[in-house]
Design an enzyme around this catalytic site. Sequence first.
Site, PDB file in Angstrom:
ATOM      1  CG  HIS A 466      -2.217   0.722   1.385  1.00  0.00           C
ATOM      2  ND1 HIS A 466      -1.894   2.411   1.931  1.00  0.00           N
ATOM      3  CD2 HIS A 466      -3.022   1.563   0.488  1.00  0.00           C
ATOM      4  CE1 HIS A 466      -2.984   2.767   2.155  1.00  0.00           C
ATOM      5  NE2 HIS A 466      -3.780   2.292   0.627  1.00  0.00           N
ATOM      6  CG  HIS A 623      -6.496   9.632   0.799  1.00  0.00           C
ATOM      7  ND1 HIS A 623      -5.122   9.019  -0.071  1.00  0.00           N
ATOM      8  CD2 HIS A 623      -6.936   8.984   1.237  1.00  0.00           C
ATOM      9  CE1 HIS A 623      -5.581   8.268   0.031  1.00  0.00           C
ATOM     10  NE2 HIS A 623      -6.713   7.382   0.075  1.00  0.00           N
TER      11      HIS A 623
END
Length: 717
Positions: A466, A623
């Site tokens: 990720h 985010h």
Amino acid sequence: MVKSEERSKTINLDDSQYYFNRELSWLEFNRRVLHEALDLRTPLLEKLKFTAIFSSNLDEYFMVRVAFLKEQVQARLNKLTPDGLTPQQQLKAIAQILHPMVNQQQQNFEQVLRQEMSWNGIHLFNYTDLSLQQRDYLQSIFIERIFPVLTPIVIDPSHPFPRMANLSLNLAVIVRDPVTEKAKFAKVKVPTILPRFIEIPEDLQPESQSEIHWMGVPIEQVIAHNLEALFPEMTVQEYHLFRLTRKADLAAAKEAADDLLLAIQQELRGRTYRGSVVRLEIQPSMPEEVREILLSEMAIDDNDIYEIDGLLNLKDLMSFTDLTLPELQDSPWTPIIPPRLHNCYQASQKTKANKLEKRANIFTIIQQNDLLVHHPYESFSASVEEFIAQAASDPQVLAIKMTVYRSCDDAEIFQSLITAAESGKQVAVVVELKARFDEENNINWAQKLEKSGIHVVYGLLGLKTHAKIALVVRREGANIRRYVHIGTGNYNPQTAKLYTDLGLFSCREDLGADLTELFNYLTGYAYQPCYRQLLVSPVNMRDRIIALIRREIEHCHNGKTGRIIAKMNSLVDPQIITSLYAASQAGVKIDLIIRGICCLRPGLAGISENIRVISIIGRFLEHSRLFHFHNHGQDEVYIGSADWTPSNLNRRVEVVTPVVDPKISQTLQDILEIMLADNRQAWDLQADGTYIQRRPRKHEPERSSQQILMEIWQSFR
């Protein structure tokens, strides 16, 4: 201070009463999303957008989280969550919270937004409200464009109940045979390859004193009122709309496979139809006998049914945001070229391809100082894409390495990587095939990259990659210099326009060496147990974060100031939450900016009275992950890809980097302070789990953090 130490020893910080449930906390996040569709201050098309996002979020929630809980119940797994709930108790609580929330969304759309749309020249009619001439037009559209793609399926002993696609909208139709007088059950799927809403042309629109921007009806109503064409010689008695949701998480993400790509491809082929049904949306008018047929065939019960009084699948309202009606939308925002990169472009001239002419080398700029970029306020294409593009064309660049978690169809970065490989550069890309709901797109790009001679790695067994990292190796005279980009967001130009994210460019030797060793770990077997600067999960990140929290505790124990500000998407990890509770008890002042899930309970006397939690919901999706530790005046700031959750810290490869440049560090601290002062888009989390939206006090100016940041960056144009 001794009292606080004694108190922390007598209180069990692992007690379930000090934790919110992960699944229920997410529902509260989606409630805040829905509020934007209810807020009178939100422009109409933005209300429709948030209505659609609320529905889209719920689809994924059911496909993944509810499906996971139902599997646990079926397997008789009664493991308690940190807040003390069993899977069955969580499912019950979800239904109790969600049914009224969905009803609120539906009532707002049917009773408020539809009227507001009409007032503003956007007319979404029901078929029965149309004139005879308009119906004739839609009938011709049905015959010419819709009828050929429909497949009516009768269900009887010789025609077993068909497999229905995930998230499909269907009509349950009751027809009667005029010869036998027997009623039969049939199903018609509403095709997704056609627009959900059918527009009526201008020449058939009525004369009106106000301008009509759009007029039309849902496609399912056009189908429903022309069912006779699908069942000739039969009498159509009634029809009822329904929509189903299936489990859609991939088992291959957790299982070993000799060929991971092949295993995921095989699962993708079956995801649409194979997963167990976890939700059925129906209209209240559906009769009991039809409902019972669906319940039986889909192996669900009444708790899985959601009655929708009105239009099903409000996710499709997103199509109305494409209307060009500035007065009904947020003011447009065009990301600026980062000020330090202005010299990379010839702003006064453009090529025939409408691309800005380069006139300076981005590597020379990074050599001067580290460079911070903040999307979507600053341009992704003028920074990140430009970094990779220049690396691809620069003859001094020897190698490019990067990770890809979520991609898109028109990513210029991939074209640059292909160009680099074709010119003889060493290019390695770690493509995460298990990125949920982006698996197919990532597979397609992985195969294209491999065909171009790029070394593609599909991540590590048992771990999702990720991290958002890129490494460029460049020859400069007799030396080799490494340039890095470490970010909080995906290398995706589409989401870079909608998500707030941070990225750091640097040519610091320690970061270059750390990323080199990390890529060797990702592409080979060179496991690295420690890093010079980087926090890497699952290697050292959790321990480093807890150590940073404990350092603030020690400062308080020594009579100094302790202060933590942390911004992330989710806070779930029990160990870190326990550490934050201990820090609060020691007197550390903690501000958490958490967009979504937060399992920590703030404001509890003796536990978390020094912790404040806010969530910011606005036009951009918050985010970025950003962490500030005061360290008694020797401030340390970090950015990276990881939230504080067990999945991020245990089951993913994540990277968080310290920010050592004093100016950049101060900029990031200023951003955090702007967000903490937000009184327009910020919500305060209460000790009981509810959120209260901030409002300006009397005579206090409205402070929207996203609007303030746009104004700041606008001043640099």
